[in-house]
Design an enzyme around this catalytic site. Structure first.
Site, PDB file in Angstrom:
ATOM      1  CD  GLU A  47      85.067  33.572 -87.235  1.00  0.00           C
ATOM      2  OE1 GLU A  47      84.575  32.789 -87.565  1.00  0.00           O
ATOM      3  OE2 GLU A  47      85.153  34.407 -86.745  1.00  0.00           O
ATOM      4  CG  ASN A 107      85.524  34.785 -82.896  1.00  0.00           C
ATOM      5  OD1 ASN A 107      87.017  34.653 -83.530  1.00  0.00           O
ATOM      6  ND2 ASN A 107      84.315  34.808 -83.547  1.00  0.00           N
ATOM      7  CE  LYS A 124      83.642  37.690 -86.206  1.00  0.00           C
ATOM      8  NZ  LYS A 124      83.131  35.983 -86.222  1.00  0.00           N
ATOM      9  CD  GLU A 142      80.802  34.329 -84.145  1.00  0.00           C
ATOM     10  OE1 GLU A 142      81.739  35.677 -84.216  1.00  0.00           O
ATOM     11  OE2 GLU A 142      80.464  34.199 -85.989  1.00  0.00           O
ATOM     12  CB  CYS A 168      84.851  35.459 -90.083  1.00  0.00           C
ATOM     13  SG  CYS A 168      83.014  34.737 -90.750  1.00  0.00           S
ATOM     14  CG  ASN A 193      84.197  28.652 -88.152  1.00  0.00           C
ATOM     15  OD1 ASN A 193      84.238  27.720 -88.534  1.00  0.00           O
ATOM     16  ND2 ASN A 193      85.161  29.360 -88.098  1.00  0.00           N
TER      17      ASN A 193
HETATM   18  N1  CDT Z   1      82.037  33.149 -87.991  1.00  0.00           N
HETATM   19  C1  CDT Z   1      81.265  34.406 -88.688  1.00  0.00           C
HETATM   20  O1  CDT Z   1      81.157  35.357 -88.678  1.00  0.00           O
HETATM   21  N2  CDT Z   1      79.908  33.692 -89.865  1.00  0.00           N
HETATM   22  C2  CDT Z   1      79.377  34.561 -90.687  1.00  0.00           C
HETATM   23  C3  CDT Z   1      78.323  34.210 -90.787  1.00  0.00           C
HETATM   24  C4  CDT Z   1      77.366  35.335 -90.877  1.00  0.00           C
HETATM   25  S1  CDT Z   1      75.461  34.754 -91.581  1.00  0.00           S
HETATM   26  C5  CDT Z   1      74.758  34.927 -90.268  1.00  0.00           C
HETATM   27  C6  CDT Z   1      79.663  35.741 -91.456  1.00  0.00           C
HETATM   28  O2  CDT Z   1      79.366  36.501 -91.525  1.00  0.00           O
HETATM   29  O3  CDT Z   1      80.373  34.713 -93.003  1.00  0.00           O
END
Ligand code: CDT
Length: 308
Positions: A47, A107, A124, A142, A168, A193
């Protein structure tokens, strides 16, 4: 013989805030060449693979903010990836921040075939975090920088199979896989990420990798599909991101996994015919699913407990 596809998951180590697009693209090209040398048909990047994970910062200056987005795909700086794909005869999945021509910020990811042609795009759906900063925490903004995806979960005929994408946080939601499975998906590609620590829940640090693999393995098993999950990993601008890049079979088994938190290729040859075999064992959707009993799934977002 089966429908054999060799997939390379191209985990990336950290990308600095000031790292130039051209330098990042060089890293991606190096991984693509390695994937080709390993016999891959397809290389899968994370991502937001072209930039640092910028939603961790409040960026008020519009010019500074704009430099994290692509206004065209391919654009001048990403064209070398498409040229290399055609030259090497290898496809790729790429996550990136999209400033859409018709308006909107997403995204996004694209799926590109072996001729360097885009065959699918995804935006996304499940955006995590907040729009406004939360005092004292590492930010996950985000919802400040992206609009919710408006393309659903499309799947595409590609690489001798049926391929879908997600990004993600999407991987934690069963609906993501199921909507694709209802279109016959055989290979789900996803980049992430993911912070190794959550300030709001330090007691969950030890579950971060478990909670990374658990939903992807469950999604693979319950929907009889291969899943390729690819991390941006390591200490990026002071924030620890988990690794754990992996290739998962429709049995739910992890068949290949990254060992580092840096740029690393994880390669496996998978047989898409395994999907059909596994589906016949447990998950013949047409025979066993009961959509009339699942109405709440599409009618309600939050849980409403029964009244006393
Ligand atoms: N980039 C992304 O979607 N990260 C989310 C972080 C959530 S933590 C508040 C994940 O699900 O990994």
């Amino acid at each position: 013989m089966g429908r054999l596809v060799t997939v390379s998951a191209a985990q990336l180590g950290p990308i600095g805030r000031e790292e130039k697009r051209a330098a990042v693209v060089r890293r991606l090209l190096h991984l693509m060449e390695g994937a080709k040398a390993a016999g891959a048909d397809l290389v899968v990047y994370p991502e937001l693979a072209l930039t640092s994970f910028f939603p961790r910062w409040v960026i008020d200056d519009p010019a500074e903010r704009a430099r994290f987005y692509e206004t065209a795909m391919p654009g001048p700086e990403t064209q070398p990836l498409f040229d290399a794909a055609r030259r090497l005869g290898i496809g790729f999945f790429l996550g990136y921040a999209e400033k859409a021509e018709e308006g909107g910020w997403y995204n996004s990811s694209v799926l590109v075939d072996k001729t360097g042609t885009i065959i699918g795009k995804y935006r996304k759906v499940h955006l995590p975090g907040t729009s406004d900063p939360v005092p004292g925490a590492v930010q996950q903004l985000e919802r400040r920088y992206f609009d919710p995806g408006n393309l659903g979960f499309p799947v595409f005929r590609a690489f001798d199979g049926i391929v879908g994408m997600c990004l993600c946080n999407d991987r934690r939601w069963p609906e993501t896989y199921r909507v694709m499975a209802l279109q016959g998906v055989e290979l789900v590609l996803l980049g992430y990420n993911t912070p190794a620590h959550l300030a709001s829940m330090p007691q969950h640090d030890r579950f971060r990798m478990f909670h990374n693999h658990l939903p992807m393995q469950a999604g693979a098993y319950q929907n009889t599909t291969f899943v390729v999950g690819v991390a941006k990993a390591g200490l990026e601008e002071g924030e620890d991101l988990i690794g754990g890049t992996c290739i998962i079979a429709p049995t739910g088994e992890i068949v290949a996994e990254a060992k580092t938190l840096g740029d690393e290729l994880v390669t496996a040859t998978i047989d898409l015919d395994e999907v059909r075999d596994c589906r016949a064992v447990n998950f013949d959707f047409a025979l066993y699913r009961r959509p009339d009993q699942y109405r709440l799934i599409t009618e309600r977002a939050g849980a409403v407990p029964p009244t006393d």
